[in-house]
Design a protein around this motif. Sequence first.
Motif, PDB file in Angstrom:
ATOM      1  N   GLU A 143      15.955 -12.559 -17.632  1.00 48.11           N
ATOM      2  CA  GLU A 143      14.490 -12.793 -18.635  1.00 48.11           C
ATOM      3  C   GLU A 143      13.472 -13.591 -17.883  1.00 48.11           C
ATOM      4  N   HIS A 144      13.450 -14.327 -16.988  1.00 51.07           N
ATOM      5  CA  HIS A 144      12.657 -14.870 -16.320  1.00 51.07           C
ATOM      6  C   HIS A 144      11.824 -13.883 -15.602  1.00 51.07           C
ATOM      7  N   HIS A 145      12.377 -12.911 -14.850  1.00 52.78           N
ATOM      8  CA  HIS A 145      11.819 -11.865 -14.032  1.00 52.78           C
ATOM      9  C   HIS A 145      11.010 -10.865 -15.123  1.00 52.78           C
ATOM     10  N   LEU A 146      11.434 -10.744 -16.346  1.00 43.85           N
ATOM     11  CA  LEU A 146      10.869  -9.680 -16.999  1.00 43.85           C
ATOM     12  C   LEU A 146       9.655 -10.765 -17.684  1.00 43.85           C
ATOM     13  N   PHE A 147       9.757 -11.752 -18.075  1.00 46.16           N
ATOM     14  CA  PHE A 147       8.781 -12.511 -18.781  1.00 46.16           C
ATOM     15  C   PHE A 147       8.590 -13.741 -18.094  1.00 46.16           C
ATOM     16  N   ARG A 188       0.855  -1.215  -0.061  1.00 44.62           N
ATOM     17  CA  ARG A 188       0.131  -0.070  -0.377  1.00 44.62           C
ATOM     18  C   ARG A 188       0.806   1.100  -0.085  1.00 44.62           C
ATOM     19  N   LYS A 189       1.953   1.156   0.453  1.00 46.14           N
ATOM     20  CA  LYS A 189       3.110   2.201   0.690  1.00 46.14           C
ATOM     21  C   LYS A 189       4.069   2.177  -0.453  1.00 46.14           C
ATOM     22  N   VAL A 190       4.430   1.007  -0.861  1.00 49.08           N
ATOM     23  CA  VAL A 190       5.432   0.710  -1.994  1.00 49.08           C
ATOM     24  C   VAL A 190       5.091   0.447  -3.181  1.00 49.08           C
ATOM     25  N   SER A 191       5.289   1.149  -4.283  1.00 46.71           N
ATOM     26  CA  SER A 191       4.923   0.714  -5.598  1.00 46.71           C
ATOM     27  C   SER A 191       6.004   1.178  -6.705  1.00 46.71           C
ATOM     28  N   PHE A 192       5.830   0.474  -7.968  1.00 46.58           N
ATOM     29  CA  PHE A 192       6.740   0.929  -8.779  1.00 46.58           C
ATOM     30  C   PHE A 192       5.927   1.576  -9.843  1.00 46.58           C
ATOM     31  N   GLU A 193       6.794   2.255 -10.959  1.00 50.59           N
ATOM     32  CA  GLU A 193       6.232   2.889 -12.167  1.00 50.59           C
ATOM     33  C   GLU A 193       6.117   1.916 -13.214  1.00 50.59           C
ATOM     34  N   ASN A 194       5.095   1.680 -13.757  1.00 54.32           N
ATOM     35  CA  ASN A 194       4.888   0.504 -14.806  1.00 54.32           C
ATOM     36  C   ASN A 194       5.306   1.373 -16.111  1.00 54.32           C
ATOM     37  N   GLY A 195       5.593   0.572 -17.119  1.00 52.46           N
ATOM     38  CA  GLY A 195       5.945   1.015 -18.613  1.00 52.46           C
ATOM     39  C   GLY A 195       7.354   1.655 -18.397  1.00 52.46           C
ATOM     40  N   GLY A 196       7.469   2.621 -19.558  1.00 52.40           N
ATOM     41  CA  GLY A 196       9.117   3.016 -19.719  1.00 52.40           C
ATOM     42  C   GLY A 196       9.536   2.368 -20.873  1.00 52.40           C
ATOM     43  N   VAL A 197      10.397   3.355 -21.754  1.00 52.26           N
ATOM     44  CA  VAL A 197      10.777   2.906 -22.962  1.00 52.26           C
ATOM     45  C   VAL A 197      11.577   1.699 -23.030  1.00 52.26           C
ATOM     46  N   PHE A 198      12.261   1.163 -22.069  1.00 53.07           N
ATOM     47  CA  PHE A 198      13.118  -0.009 -21.994  1.00 53.07           C
ATOM     48  C   PHE A 198      12.355  -1.137 -22.030  1.00 53.07           C
ATOM     49  N   ILE A 199      11.087  -1.359 -21.249  1.00 50.41           N
ATOM     50  CA  ILE A 199      10.427  -2.519 -21.495  1.00 50.41           C
ATOM     51  C   ILE A 199       9.433  -2.447 -22.434  1.00 50.41           C
ATOM     52  N   ARG A 200       9.029  -1.269 -22.918  1.00 52.98           N
ATOM     53  CA  ARG A 200       8.075  -1.139 -24.034  1.00 52.98           C
ATOM     54  C   ARG A 200       8.800  -1.828 -25.341  1.00 52.98           C
ATOM     55  N   GLU A 201       9.978  -1.357 -25.654  1.00 55.45           N
ATOM     56  CA  GLU A 201      10.751  -1.684 -26.799  1.00 55.45           C
ATOM     57  C   GLU A 201      11.153  -3.174 -26.775  1.00 55.45           C
ATOM     58  N   TRP A 247       9.629  -0.554 -12.688  1.00 52.62           N
ATOM     59  CA  TRP A 247       9.821  -1.895 -12.233  1.00 52.62           C
ATOM     60  C   TRP A 247      10.508  -2.693 -13.010  1.00 52.62           C
ATOM     61  N   ALA A 248      10.642  -2.530 -14.312  1.00 50.40           N
ATOM     62  CA  ALA A 248      11.384  -3.265 -15.298  1.00 50.40           C
ATOM     63  C   ALA A 248      12.909  -3.204 -14.994  1.00 50.40           C
ATOM     64  N   VAL A 249      13.457  -1.935 -14.889  1.00 46.33           N
ATOM     65  CA  VAL A 249      14.712  -1.510 -14.384  1.00 46.33           C
ATOM     66  C   VAL A 249      14.913  -2.329 -13.012  1.00 46.33           C
TER      67      VAL A 249
END
Length: 367
Positions: A305-309, A6-19, A275-277
């Motif tokens: 790769e496992h953590h990203l996908f 509830r207090k800790v969160s990450f930003e989703n998206g970003g150019v790195f993970i989108r590409e 989050w991805a970074v």
Amino acid sequence: MTVGARKVSFENGGVFIRETRREVDAYLARGHTRLKGAVRLYAKAPIALALIAAPWGALVFFQPGIVGGLIAFAGLLAGAMLIAFCVQHDANHGAYFRSRSWNHLVGWSADALLGFSSYAWRVKHNVAHHTYTNVDGLDDDITQVPLARFSPSQSPRPWYRYQHVYIWPLYLLMGLRWQTVGDLAAFARGRVGESALRFPRGWNLTGLVVGKALFVCWALAIPMLVYPWWAVLAAYAGFAMVTSLIMATTFQLAHCVEEASFASAGELQGEKRLWAVHEVETTVNFCPRNPVLTWMLGGLNFQIEHHLFPRVPHTHYPEIARIVRRNCRLHGVRYSSQPSLRAALRSHVVHLRTMGRLGVPVEIEMG
């Protein structure tokens, strides 16, 4: 949902993970790529089952001598490791089939053949570890105080100076703990780390009870009809400890090493991270050019790769790694990989020694 979430969160998206996702999707859409990966994935299950069934049958029905028994025991160990790394792990991540129910059914092999709850594993591993990798207090895998210190934000204790020595017996006992009291303790607490763990109901409860019963039957009860009870218990303890050591070490080499980043919940509250970074920089690959190890470990030496996908079958990780490495270079994301098992083990030991000495008063450190 976790208390800390509830207090800790990450930003989703970003150019790195989108590409990266776009390129990975394009790779998976090529020709029969998904089919080839699925065939290689599904081929491991019958091999794993055969490696468990044939040695177990030989031990129970034919009672081979010492040499034959040791060979059968080695076969059991190999089969169990394949089930752990190549079958239940993918299935409990939803990477085995498109159907959630079928994934849970195959993932139930953890209950029946390995002795720990797949229901609890999905919370401990998929939620607590994969969402909050190397975040002290939220990732249960790095929160082992007061026994060991894996993160720099954890308080020092004098005995941690020796954790690089005594940690290995603890790794041996981890499997025994989860097969006996670990699952029950987690259900009693109602959480794993800070991740909520509801007591199972319906099919989940049935799977837990029947799975534990089947494991006790094939691992203990039936062999005791043939061999002395003390011999069966000794063999079971050896089996559980060896598989536990291999599993614990495999996961630790990917996160509790010099090259991996760590964070506390407090640090993340004041800093929004992608989050991805975060996943890439808290994870380290090892032995990427070792095809035998890659096959045996279910691609878990490609942990980045496992953590990203996590919902992509592990048979695709070596190819996906080329895409991830290239995009990490393009976007300035640190991508770490150990070239050999020896280098990875050394990095883990050095990390344990560093964490054990960090913050210890000089008079203690020098005395």
